[in-house]
Motif scaffolding. Structure first.
Motif, short mmCIF file in Angstrom:
data_model
loop_
_atom_site.label_atom_id
_atom_site.label_comp_id
_atom_site.label_asym_id
_atom_site.label_seq_id
_atom_site.Cartn_x
_atom_site.Cartn_y
_atom_site.Cartn_z
N ASN A 201 2.89 -6.19 -8.54
CA ASN A 201 4.21 -6.01 -9.13
C ASN A 201 5.27 -6.56 -8.19
O ASN A 201 5.05 -6.69 -6.99
CB ASN A 201 4.50 -4.54 -9.43
CG ASN A 201 5.41 -4.35 -10.64
OD1 ASN A 201 6.25 -5.20 -10.93
ND2 ASN A 201 5.24 -3.25 -11.35
N ASP A 202 6.43 -6.85 -8.75
CA ASP A 202 7.60 -7.18 -7.95
C ASP A 202 8.06 -5.93 -7.20
O ASP A 202 8.05 -4.83 -7.76
CB ASP A 202 8.71 -7.69 -8.87
CG ASP A 202 9.93 -8.15 -8.10
OD1 ASP A 202 10.72 -7.27 -7.67
OD2 ASP A 202 10.12 -9.36 -7.95
N SER A 203 8.46 -6.09 -5.95
CA SER A 203 8.82 -4.92 -5.15
C SER A 203 9.99 -4.15 -5.74
O SER A 203 10.07 -2.93 -5.60
CB SER A 203 9.16 -5.35 -3.71
OG SER A 203 10.29 -6.21 -3.68
N ARG A 204 10.90 -4.85 -6.41
CA ARG A 204 12.08 -4.18 -6.97
C ARG A 204 11.67 -3.15 -8.02
O ARG A 204 12.34 -2.14 -8.20
CB ARG A 204 13.02 -5.21 -7.60
CG ARG A 204 13.48 -6.29 -6.64
CD ARG A 204 14.40 -7.27 -7.33
NE ARG A 204 14.71 -8.42 -6.47
CZ ARG A 204 15.85 -9.08 -6.50
NH1 ARG A 204 16.80 -8.72 -7.34
NH2 ARG A 204 16.06 -10.11 -5.70
N ILE A 205 10.58 -3.44 -8.70
CA ILE A 205 10.07 -2.52 -9.72
C ILE A 205 9.02 -1.58 -9.13
O ILE A 205 9.02 -0.38 -9.37
CB ILE A 205 9.47 -3.30 -10.91
CG1 ILE A 205 10.53 -4.22 -11.53
CG2 ILE A 205 8.89 -2.36 -11.95
CD1 ILE A 205 9.98 -5.19 -12.54
N GLY A 206 8.13 -2.16 -8.33
CA GLY A 206 6.99 -1.42 -7.83
C GLY A 206 7.35 -0.25 -6.93
O GLY A 206 6.72 0.81 -6.97
N ILE A 207 8.37 -0.42 -6.09
CA ILE A 207 8.75 0.68 -5.20
C ILE A 207 9.22 1.87 -6.01
O ILE A 207 8.87 3.02 -5.74
CB ILE A 207 9.84 0.22 -4.20
CG1 ILE A 207 9.28 -0.84 -3.25
CG2 ILE A 207 10.36 1.42 -3.39
CD1 ILE A 207 10.31 -1.44 -2.30
N ARG A 208 10.03 1.62 -7.02
CA ARG A 208 10.54 2.71 -7.84
C ARG A 208 9.41 3.43 -8.59
O ARG A 208 9.44 4.65 -8.75
CB ARG A 208 11.55 2.18 -8.85
CG ARG A 208 12.86 1.68 -8.24
CD ARG A 208 13.90 1.41 -9.32
NE ARG A 208 15.15 0.92 -8.76
CZ ARG A 208 15.46 -0.36 -8.64
NH1 ARG A 208 14.60 -1.28 -9.05
NH2 ARG A 208 16.61 -0.74 -8.12
N ARG A 209 8.42 2.67 -9.02
CA ARG A 209 7.36 3.25 -9.85
C ARG A 209 6.29 3.97 -9.05
O ARG A 209 5.70 4.95 -9.51
CB ARG A 209 6.69 2.14 -10.68
CG ARG A 209 7.56 1.61 -11.80
CD ARG A 209 6.81 0.54 -12.59
NE ARG A 209 7.60 0.06 -13.72
CZ ARG A 209 7.21 -0.92 -14.52
NH1 ARG A 209 6.04 -1.53 -14.32
NH2 ARG A 209 7.98 -1.31 -15.53
N THR A 210 6.01 3.49 -7.83
CA THR A 210 4.86 4.02 -7.09
C THR A 210 5.22 4.87 -5.90
O THR A 210 4.46 5.78 -5.54
CB THR A 210 3.95 2.86 -6.62
OG1 THR A 210 4.70 1.99 -5.77
CG2 THR A 210 3.43 2.06 -7.81
N ALA A 211 6.34 4.59 -5.25
CA ALA A 211 6.72 5.34 -4.04
C ALA A 211 7.76 6.39 -4.41
O ALA A 211 8.95 6.24 -4.13
CB ALA A 211 7.25 4.40 -2.97
N THR A 212 7.30 7.44 -5.06
CA THR A 212 8.23 8.44 -5.59
C THR A 212 8.60 9.51 -4.56
O THR A 212 9.59 10.21 -4.72
CB THR A 212 7.63 9.12 -6.82
OG1 THR A 212 6.35 9.66 -6.48
CG2 THR A 212 7.46 8.12 -7.96
N GLY A 213 7.80 9.64 -3.52
CA GLY A 213 8.09 10.65 -2.49
C GLY A 213 8.53 10.01 -1.19
O GLY A 213 9.05 8.89 -1.17
N ARG A 214 8.32 10.72 -0.11
CA ARG A 214 8.74 10.23 1.21
C ARG A 214 7.90 9.03 1.64
O ARG A 214 6.68 9.01 1.45
CB ARG A 214 8.61 11.36 2.23
CG ARG A 214 9.03 10.98 3.65
CD ARG A 214 8.93 12.17 4.57
NE ARG A 214 9.25 11.83 5.95
CZ ARG A 214 9.21 12.69 6.96
NH1 ARG A 214 8.84 13.95 6.73
NH2 ARG A 214 9.51 12.31 8.19
#
Length: 294
Positions: A201-214
């Protein structure tokens, strides 16, 4: 009228993003490194031997300062399959040593803090984020750091390159035919399975979708533009606490002025202490540590 205009704008943006996703998938799924091997096995071995022979006193000093050094034989073997490529610029994969030493130090500091706070073993886990997976070299180096530290954790690594599509990778394995990234990393399967989550995924989308915690520790090595650096930096810093770390590579004002501008501005704006050091090839690295909120 404003609501209708906003709805139309969002609709257009979604369609544009969908079209961009389709284009990216078509490109990155269809031999982005070429439709045939770039060189024979001996050529890659020659490049490897040349790269291995270079010494990096600044990296050695960094490892000494941190108190941790990755196993050199293991490190160079991984690099042979994932970092030795045919290209015009000088081959340098020392960021793997930087990541290993920095993450080992961070993991040990977390252990001490958890011991002081009497955190139960089942709650002791690090979350690490990487943008720009490529062939998986950096993620595997960080997985080795977690394993050597006897630390539970997950490494979320994002890239537009697919993990399960066969292709030529411009590496020594190409003489064996096309491989998926999973097949390319098969010799390190134990580490991969234990720690690494590959996200296409593109990081702009992927970070929001997968890295939900700390996000305790991050390596931001995706697109090298100012805009992308700032977007990724902003998303990560919102998920970090005091003492958490972001590592940046290619901190070079001539080749990547966008990285320089983004890292400097982000560290100042969001309260990160910046440690910059380089190697003899003119390649510099940044260890950014989040300060306490005043």
């Amino acid at each position: 009228m404003n609501q209708r205009a906003a709805h139309l704008s969002n609709k257009i943006a979604r369609k544009a993003q969908k079209a961009a996703d389709i284009w990216a998938k078509n490109y990155w799924h269809h031999f982005p490194f070429g439709g045939s091997p770039r060189a024979d096995r001996q050529a890659y071995l020659t490049l490897w031997e040349k790269a291995k022979a270079v010494s990096y006193p600044d990296i050695e000093a960094f490892e000494t300062q941190k108190g941790f050094r990755i196993d050199p034989q293991w490190f160079h073997d991984l690099a042979l399959h994932t970092q030795i490529v045919v290209k015009d610029s000088v081959l340098c994969y020392q960021h793997g040593r930087v990541l290993y030493a920095a993450l080992r130090e961070y993991a040990e500091s977390r252990k001490k803090q958890w011991d002081q706070d009497k955190i139960p073993q089942g709650q002791r886990m690090l979350t690490i984020l990487e943008t720009g997976t490529a062939r998986g070299f950096s993620a595997v180096c960080m997985a080795r750091a977690l394993a050597d530290a006897d630390m539970c954790g997950k490494i979320i690594t994002l890239d537009l390159l697919p993990h399960d599509v066969r292709m030529y990778w411009n590496c020594i394995d190409d003489h064996e035919g096309t491989k998926t990234r999973a097949e390319l990393l098969a010799p390190w399967k134990t580490l991969v399975d234990a720690y690494i989550l590959f996200i296409e995924n593109d990081s702009r989308i992927g970070i929001r979708r997968t890295a939900t915690g700390r996000i305790h520790f991050a390596f931001l090595d995706g697109a090298h533009t100012y805009e992308d650096i700032m977007i990724e930096f902003d998303m990560v810093r919102q998920r970090q606490e005091e003492g958490d770390v972001i590592v940046f590579d290619d901190y070079n004002p001539v080749l990547f002025p966008g990285i320089i501008k983004g890292v400097d501005e982000g560290c100042t704006r969001w309260g990160y202490r910046k440690d910059v050091f380089g190697d003899r090839q003119g390649r510099s690295y940044v260890i950014a540590c989040k300060n306490a909120v005043s």
